[in-house]
Write an enzyme that holds these catalytic residues in place. Structure first.
Site, PDB file in Angstrom:
ATOM      1  N   SER A 195     -25.622  60.445  15.176  1.00  0.00           N
ATOM      2  CA  SER A 195     -24.439  61.397  15.799  1.00  0.00           C
ATOM      3  C   SER A 195     -24.369  62.289  14.736  1.00  0.00           C
ATOM      4  O   SER A 195     -23.734  62.331  13.965  1.00  0.00           O
ATOM      5  CB  SER A 195     -23.241  60.382  15.595  1.00  0.00           C
ATOM      6  OG  SER A 195     -21.923  60.968  16.109  1.00  0.00           O
ATOM      7  N   HIS A 244     -24.448  54.487  18.025  1.00  0.00           N
ATOM      8  CA  HIS A 244     -25.014  53.337  17.356  1.00  0.00           C
ATOM      9  C   HIS A 244     -25.127  52.206  17.843  1.00  0.00           C
ATOM     10  O   HIS A 244     -25.706  51.215  17.078  1.00  0.00           O
ATOM     11  CB  HIS A 244     -23.894  53.418  16.109  1.00  0.00           C
ATOM     12  CG  HIS A 244     -23.826  54.598  15.372  1.00  0.00           C
ATOM     13  ND1 HIS A 244     -22.660  54.621  14.274  1.00  0.00           N
ATOM     14  CD2 HIS A 244     -24.523  55.710  15.084  1.00  0.00           C
ATOM     15  CE1 HIS A 244     -22.971  55.802  13.615  1.00  0.00           C
ATOM     16  NE2 HIS A 244     -23.975  56.420  14.210  1.00  0.00           N
ATOM     17  N   GLN A 256     -17.306  54.678  18.677  1.00  0.00           N
ATOM     18  CA  GLN A 256     -18.449  54.426  17.834  1.00  0.00           C
ATOM     19  C   GLN A 256     -18.348  53.459  16.647  1.00  0.00           C
ATOM     20  O   GLN A 256     -19.345  52.709  16.418  1.00  0.00           O
ATOM     21  CB  GLN A 256     -19.105  55.851  17.125  1.00  0.00           C
ATOM     22  CG  GLN A 256     -20.370  55.770  16.420  1.00  0.00           C
ATOM     23  CD  GLN A 256     -21.132  57.250  16.236  1.00  0.00           C
ATOM     24  OE1 GLN A 256     -21.502  57.701  17.123  1.00  0.00           O
ATOM     25  NE2 GLN A 256     -20.772  57.474  15.162  1.00  0.00           N
ATOM     26  N   GLU A 257     -17.212  53.498  15.903  1.00  0.00           N
ATOM     27  CA  GLU A 257     -17.223  52.537  14.697  1.00  0.00           C
ATOM     28  C   GLU A 257     -15.814  52.150  14.562  1.00  0.00           C
ATOM     29  O   GLU A 257     -14.761  52.647  14.655  1.00  0.00           O
ATOM     30  CB  GLU A 257     -17.582  53.479  13.361  1.00  0.00           C
ATOM     31  CG  GLU A 257     -18.877  54.028  13.440  1.00  0.00           C
ATOM     32  CD  GLU A 257     -19.079  54.943  12.234  1.00  0.00           C
ATOM     33  OE1 GLU A 257     -18.306  54.602  11.171  1.00  0.00           O
ATOM     34  OE2 GLU A 257     -20.307  55.589  11.935  1.00  0.00           O
ATOM     35  N   GLU A 265     -26.051  50.578  12.208  1.00  0.00           N
ATOM     36  CA  GLU A 265     -25.515  50.381  10.853  1.00  0.00           C
ATOM     37  C   GLU A 265     -24.788  48.975  10.392  1.00  0.00           C
ATOM     38  O   GLU A 265     -24.344  48.762   9.477  1.00  0.00           O
ATOM     39  CB  GLU A 265     -24.224  51.182  10.784  1.00  0.00           C
ATOM     40  CG  GLU A 265     -24.536  52.827  10.910  1.00  0.00           C
ATOM     41  CD  GLU A 265     -23.365  53.786  10.828  1.00  0.00           C
ATOM     42  OE1 GLU A 265     -22.205  53.362  10.481  1.00  0.00           O
ATOM     43  OE2 GLU A 265     -23.618  54.731  10.833  1.00  0.00           O
ATOM     44  N   ASP A 279     -13.551  55.098  13.862  1.00  0.00           N
ATOM     45  CA  ASP A 279     -14.548  56.596  14.214  1.00  0.00           C
ATOM     46  C   ASP A 279     -14.612  56.578  15.641  1.00  0.00           C
ATOM     47  O   ASP A 279     -15.784  56.204  16.091  1.00  0.00           O
ATOM     48  CB  ASP A 279     -15.472  56.736  13.173  1.00  0.00           C
ATOM     49  CG  ASP A 279     -16.463  58.030  13.603  1.00  0.00           C
ATOM     50  OD1 ASP A 279     -15.965  58.853  14.252  1.00  0.00           O
ATOM     51  OD2 ASP A 279     -17.654  57.841  13.220  1.00  0.00           O
ATOM     52  N   GLU A 337     -10.870  58.806  12.424  1.00  0.00           N
ATOM     53  CA  GLU A 337     -12.089  59.986  12.055  1.00  0.00           C
ATOM     54  C   GLU A 337     -12.570  60.580  13.603  1.00  0.00           C
ATOM     55  O   GLU A 337     -12.733  59.642  14.441  1.00  0.00           O
ATOM     56  CB  GLU A 337     -13.345  59.458  11.368  1.00  0.00           C
ATOM     57  CG  GLU A 337     -14.340  60.204  11.417  1.00  0.00           C
ATOM     58  CD  GLU A 337     -15.606  59.601  10.556  1.00  0.00           C
ATOM     59  OE1 GLU A 337     -16.674  60.095  10.771  1.00  0.00           O
ATOM     60  OE2 GLU A 337     -15.529  58.376   9.984  1.00  0.00           O
ATOM     61  N   ASP A 366     -15.189  64.989  10.708  1.00  0.00           N
ATOM     62  CA  ASP A 366     -16.728  64.921  10.365  1.00  0.00           C
ATOM     63  C   ASP A 366     -17.384  65.866  11.102  1.00  0.00           C
ATOM     64  O   ASP A 366     -17.609  67.052  10.402  1.00  0.00           O
ATOM     65  CB  ASP A 366     -17.287  63.441  10.760  1.00  0.00           C
ATOM     66  CG  ASP A 366     -18.739  63.280  10.571  1.00  0.00           C
ATOM     67  OD1 ASP A 366     -19.292  63.911   9.754  1.00  0.00           O
ATOM     68  OD2 ASP A 366     -19.389  62.267  11.054  1.00  0.00           O
ATOM     69  N   LYS A 403     -20.908  64.205   3.838  1.00  0.00           N
ATOM     70  CA  LYS A 403     -22.064  63.693   3.735  1.00  0.00           C
ATOM     71  C   LYS A 403     -23.065  64.803   3.238  1.00  0.00           C
ATOM     72  O   LYS A 403     -23.014  66.078   3.619  1.00  0.00           O
ATOM     73  CB  LYS A 403     -22.609  63.614   5.318  1.00  0.00           C
ATOM     74  CG  LYS A 403     -21.821  62.476   6.143  1.00  0.00           C
ATOM     75  CD  LYS A 403     -22.134  62.437   7.573  1.00  0.00           C
ATOM     76  CE  LYS A 403     -21.469  61.390   8.228  1.00  0.00           C
ATOM     77  NZ  LYS A 403     -21.593  61.688   9.860  1.00  0.00           N
ATOM     78  N   SER A 408     -19.871  59.341   2.786  1.00  0.00           N
ATOM     79  CA  SER A 408     -20.535  58.794   3.931  1.00  0.00           C
ATOM     80  C   SER A 408     -22.011  58.806   4.075  1.00  0.00           C
ATOM     81  O   SER A 408     -22.603  59.556   3.508  1.00  0.00           O
ATOM     82  CB  SER A 408     -20.002  59.140   5.344  1.00  0.00           C
ATOM     83  OG  SER A 408     -20.734  58.702   6.446  1.00  0.00           O
ATOM     84  N   HIS A 409     -22.601  57.588   4.368  1.00  0.00           N
ATOM     85  CA  HIS A 409     -23.889  57.291   4.686  1.00  0.00           C
ATOM     86  C   HIS A 409     -24.297  58.079   5.801  1.00  0.00           C
ATOM     87  O   HIS A 409     -23.609  58.679   6.686  1.00  0.00           O
ATOM     88  CB  HIS A 409     -24.309  55.967   4.586  1.00  0.00           C
ATOM     89  CG  HIS A 409     -23.535  55.104   5.745  1.00  0.00           C
ATOM     90  ND1 HIS A 409     -24.112  54.155   6.386  1.00  0.00           N
ATOM     91  CD2 HIS A 409     -22.599  55.486   6.397  1.00  0.00           C
ATOM     92  CE1 HIS A 409     -23.282  53.573   7.323  1.00  0.00           C
ATOM     93  NE2 HIS A 409     -22.359  54.652   7.377  1.00  0.00           N
ATOM     94  N   ARG A 410     -25.655  57.824   6.583  1.00  0.00           N
ATOM     95  CA  ARG A 410     -26.026  58.328   7.878  1.00  0.00           C
ATOM     96  C   ARG A 410     -26.552  56.889   8.307  1.00  0.00           C
ATOM     97  O   ARG A 410     -26.626  55.934   7.798  1.00  0.00           O
ATOM     98  CB  ARG A 410     -27.033  59.229   7.940  1.00  0.00           C
ATOM     99  CG  ARG A 410     -26.740  60.665   7.295  1.00  0.00           C
ATOM    100  CD  ARG A 410     -25.202  61.027   7.650  1.00  0.00           C
ATOM    101  NE  ARG A 410     -25.325  61.518   8.886  1.00  0.00           N
ATOM    102  CZ  ARG A 410     -25.410  62.977   9.395  1.00  0.00           C
ATOM    103  NH1 ARG A 410     -25.435  63.824   8.765  1.00  0.00           N
ATOM    104  NH2 ARG A 410     -25.340  63.286  10.826  1.00  0.00           N
ATOM    105  N   SER A 411     -26.427  56.979   9.782  1.00  0.00           N
ATOM    106  CA  SER A 411     -26.991  55.931  10.522  1.00  0.00           C
ATOM    107  C   SER A 411     -28.562  55.543  10.277  1.00  0.00           C
ATOM    108  O   SER A 411     -28.853  54.303  10.217  1.00  0.00           O
ATOM    109  CB  SER A 411     -27.022  56.123  12.039  1.00  0.00           C
ATOM    110  OG  SER A 411     -27.482  57.158  12.527  1.00  0.00           O
ATOM    111  N   LYS A 466     -18.157  54.966   3.116  1.00  0.00           N
ATOM    112  CA  LYS A 466     -18.561  53.895   4.248  1.00  0.00           C
ATOM    113  C   LYS A 466     -19.946  54.122   4.132  1.00  0.00           C
ATOM    114  O   LYS A 466     -20.544  55.068   4.074  1.00  0.00           O
ATOM    115  CB  LYS A 466     -17.767  54.474   5.538  1.00  0.00           C
ATOM    116  CG  LYS A 466     -18.461  55.930   6.005  1.00  0.00           C
ATOM    117  CD  LYS A 466     -18.032  55.772   7.833  1.00  0.00           C
ATOM    118  CE  LYS A 466     -18.185  57.238   8.262  1.00  0.00           C
ATOM    119  NZ  LYS A 466     -18.068  57.235   9.790  1.00  0.00           N
TER     120      LYS A 466
END
Length: 434
Positions: A58, A172, A180-181, A222, A258, A300, A327, A352, A379-382, A403
């Site tokens: 994303s 995701h 999404q989250e 994730e 999110d 988010e 984001d 990120k 944040s991480h990524r997927s 996250k």
């Protein structure tokens, strides 16, 4: 620096000049099974410092771009051209002279690339080099990476509240859930160890409920569960029930969402959620209702990245009682963060490293948010690797939130395990939100 800062933090701004003798890069797989790039820098003292680039599914239209091969292998997603660029032009630049600091090195990388979004060498290549170099500078200073980061940013280190992505939808997952989250955030516990425990126990309570209700416990990118649901209310009901089943109150463990509204934006201020067409005002009404009914503390990407009127409506309606976070709106860009603050789009920015492309620019993005009294979440990524750079980044910058997906899957828990390790090594560090 506060009295809780690690010892020696005042002395590491100038740990020495970074002399790189060799640069190696290779194509490796990320957590989704697609290629990414790993970089190793060898210094003149023989030490080797590595980093691997994450990759997002994303992605925002304004973030720095990856370099992919567009060849038959890996459906065009190979990174051999990025590898060649690192071992060629980047290596020649890095080994030509010693480096006084990460900003000097990052500026040289961006100048070498010569494009505004790192399209020639690739943000995936540049960010891996920048992270590896940061580890090299921390090594020269003789301190852990998070201590070096704290010194570079003038921050008080802080153990962050983890936001565990335990239910997945959107880009995701393969279900019909538009949002999404759905995350759980242990904001009311006493330590990182307690937070990870709360995340794990709630995750497993949720797993049992999903298996019981849907006879499946399939996972999204994730590590969160991806049951066959479409209505966000169903997801929120599952989360609240799992928190209670695990033995926690919603003061101890809150919810963050999110929606990633780019994924269900129809254009012209209209969205589609669970089969219903909503204009921007109706979507804001919908969020307002969710915040009233559920313990949601952070929202988010509630609007699409270019729906600026929608962002202003959302912030005006709920910004006094929720963290409204950008984001795709901000893409870790200091200029976009400042504009968003001035236009009253949001009160928080997601961070990120690979969105902007270098570590020093990431520091600038956090500084821009702080200048405008905005919070941040690292944040991480997927598409992830076991690289734990962001764990040190969030502690060192003291932003208080991270996250990194569910408390499951090796590439996700590597970050949480690193956070617990830091806390054990520095028990004086406070846990909680900034």
């Amino acid at each position: 620096m506060s009295s809780t800062a690690p010892s020696g933090i005042q002395d590491v701004l100038h740990g020495g000049r970074l002399s790189i003798t060799s640069v190696r890069a290779e194509q490796v797989l990320d957590s989704r099974g697609w290629p990414t790039i790993s970089v190793a820098l060898t210094l003149d003292d023989g030490s080797v410092h590595e980093a691997a680039a994450p990759a997002g599914a994303s992605t925002g239209a304004f973030e720095a771009v990856e370099l992919r091969d567009d060849a038959p292998e890996y459906s065009g997603r190979g990174v051999l051209n990025a590898v060649a660029g690192v071992e060629g032009a980047v290596a020649a630049t890095l080994t030509a002279t010693p480096w006084d600091g990460i900003r000097q090195l990052d500026d040289a990388l961006r100048e070498l690339d010569g494009t505004p979004n790192l399209a020639r060498l690739g943000a995936n290549a540049i960010v891996a080099v920048s992270m590896a170099a940061s580890r090299g500078f921390a090594h020269l200073a003789g301190v852990p990476l998070y201590v070096w980061i704290a010194a570079q940013t003038g921050s008080d280190p802080l153990m962050p509240v983890p936001h565990f992505n335990v239910l997945n939808g959107g880009a995701h997952a393969a279900n019909d859930l538009d949002f999404q989250e759905f995350m759980i955030a242990p904001v009311g516990v006493g330590s990182e160890q307690d937070a990870v425990r709360a995340g794990s126990e709630t995750y497993h309570a949720l797993q049992a409920a999903v298996r019981d209700q849907f006879h499946t416990a399939g996972l999204g990118d994730e590590g969160g569960f991806a049951p066959p649901i479409a209505n966000p209310v169903q997801a929120l009901d599952l989360l609240v029930a799992a928190i209670a089943t695990a033995g926690y109150t919603t003061d101890q463990v809150k919810v963050a969402i999110d929606p990633a509204a780019n994924g269900f934006y129809l254009g012209d201020g209209n969205y589609q959620v669970d089969g219903r067409r909503l204009d921007r005002r109706q979507l804001v009404d919908y969020y307002d209702g969710l915040l009233g009914d559920y313990p949601i503390w952070s929202l988010e990407d509630g609007m699409a990245e270019n729906d600026f009127e929608g962002w202003q409506l959302l912030f005006e309606r709920v910004g006094d009682r929720a963290q409204v976070m950008g984001d795709d709106l901000f893409v870790t860009d200091p200029a976009r963060i400042r504009q968003g603050a001035a236009e009253h789009y949001a009160n928080s920015a997601l961070i990120k490293v690979n969105q902007i492309g270098t570590v020093s620019q990431t520091f600038d993005a956090i500084a821009a948010a702080r200048e405008n009294d905005m919070t941040c979440m690292v944040s991480h990524r997927s598409g992830e690797t076991p690289d734990t750079f962001i764990a040190d980044l969030v502690v060192g910058t003291g932003v208080g939130q991270i996250k990194s997906g569910a408390p499951a899957r090796g590439e996700r828990v590597a970050k949480y395990n690193r956070l617990m390790s830091i806390e054990r090594s520095e028990p004086r560090l406070r846990y909680g939100l900034r």
